[in-house]
Scaffold this motif. Structure first.
Motif, PDB file in Angstrom:
ATOM      1  N   LEU A  54       1.390  -1.318   0.724  1.00 24.75           N
ATOM      2  CA  LEU A  54       0.009   0.331   0.360  1.00 24.75           C
ATOM      3  C   LEU A  54       0.930   1.112   0.078  1.00 24.75           C
ATOM      4  O   LEU A  54       0.222   2.266  -0.905  1.00 24.75           O
ATOM      5  N   GLU A  55       1.807   1.363   0.967  1.00 28.44           N
ATOM      6  CA  GLU A  55       3.107   2.078   0.755  1.00 28.44           C
ATOM      7  C   GLU A  55       2.775   2.041  -0.885  1.00 28.44           C
ATOM      8  O   GLU A  55       3.314   3.566  -1.078  1.00 28.44           O
ATOM      9  N   GLU A  58       0.910   4.710  -3.041  1.00 28.89           N
ATOM     10  CA  GLU A  58       1.177   5.780  -2.757  1.00 28.89           C
ATOM     11  C   GLU A  58       2.637   6.441  -3.561  1.00 28.89           C
ATOM     12  O   GLU A  58       2.663   7.745  -4.275  1.00 28.89           O
ATOM     13  N   TRP A  59       3.633   5.583  -3.273  1.00 31.62           N
ATOM     14  CA  TRP A  59       4.670   6.076  -3.900  1.00 31.62           C
ATOM     15  C   TRP A  59       4.615   6.036  -4.901  1.00 31.62           C
ATOM     16  O   TRP A  59       5.101   7.199  -6.057  1.00 31.62           O
ATOM     17  N   GLN A  61       2.444   6.160  -7.365  1.00 27.58           N
ATOM     18  CA  GLN A  61       0.898   7.247  -8.317  1.00 27.58           C
ATOM     19  C   GLN A  61       1.245   8.549  -8.096  1.00 27.58           C
ATOM     20  O   GLN A  61       1.267   9.506  -8.373  1.00 27.58           O
ATOM     21  N   GLY A  62       2.419   9.570  -6.515  1.00 26.13           N
ATOM     22  CA  GLY A  62       3.221  10.470  -6.424  1.00 26.13           C
ATOM     23  C   GLY A  62       4.404  10.612  -7.383  1.00 26.13           C
ATOM     24  O   GLY A  62       5.214  12.062  -7.757  1.00 26.13           O
ATOM     25  N   ALA A 166      -0.750   0.367  -9.120  1.00 23.07           N
ATOM     26  CA  ALA A 166      -0.539   2.207  -9.322  1.00 23.07           C
ATOM     27  C   ALA A 166       0.553   2.361 -10.683  1.00 23.07           C
ATOM     28  O   ALA A 166       1.277   1.598 -11.304  1.00 23.07           O
TER      29      ALA A 166
END
Length: 170
Positions: A54-55, A58-59, A61-62, A166
């Motif tokens: 999950l981390e 996020e990473w 996607q950014g 992602a």
């Protein structure tokens, strides 16, 4: 879950890579990779716990990567697993920098597994009977990229399959 970070080819290039896989399969045998599985792995992460996955989502996607263009101009093989691939004859500084940046960040977050050598390639065949690509036709393809993907690899009744978790900014 089993994860890796990769570049996925544009549709037109994917179709051309599929044609090369058909050609190689007709001459070398083995197991041809399905067109939808053709990609360039930048970082194989292996088994990752769900919280860390999950981390990573996020990473990724950014993340914004510099657009680039990879030239595929040669055939190759890895003898031990019987892999026939298409890739570059010369190092690609932009891809090497991207792969290094990814691993620098991944290692800072506790992930291990950086390969000692990065050979950008697209696997076309596994368990090939013959690895002789010397008489294969010349390859000169261009792969424009501007995004990378975090991908989950899983096995079901249809064999190994991939699911994108992602996509980086592009």
């Amino acid at each position: 879950m089993r994860l890796f970070i990769a570049l996925n080819p544009p549709d037109e290039l994917r179709a051309r890579l599929g044609e090369l896989a058909d050609f190689a399969h007709a001459r070398c045998g083995g197991r041809r990779m399905p067109d939808e599985s053709l990609h360039l792995t930048l970082a194989f992460l292996g088994e990752v716990e769900e919280a860390q996955a999950l981390e990573l989502v996020e990473w990724v996607q950014g993340l914004a990567i510099a657009p680039g263009k990879w030239r595929l101009d040669g055939w190759g093989c890895f003898k031990r697993p019987g892999i026939v691939w298409v890739g570059s004859q010369a190092p690609d500084p932009a891809l090497e920098a991207l792969q290094s940046m990814l691993w620098h960040t991944l290692e800072a977050h506790g992930l291990a597994g950086r390969p000692t050598r990065f050979i950008p390639h697209v696997t076309l065949l596994r368990r090939a009977v013959s690895l002789d690509t010397r008489s294969f036709p010349e390859v000169d393809l261009s792969w424009p990229y501007r995004q990378l993907e975090l991908i989950q690899s899983f096995t079901d009744g249809c064999g190994a399959r991939y699911r994108t978790l992602a996509v980086s900014q592009g």
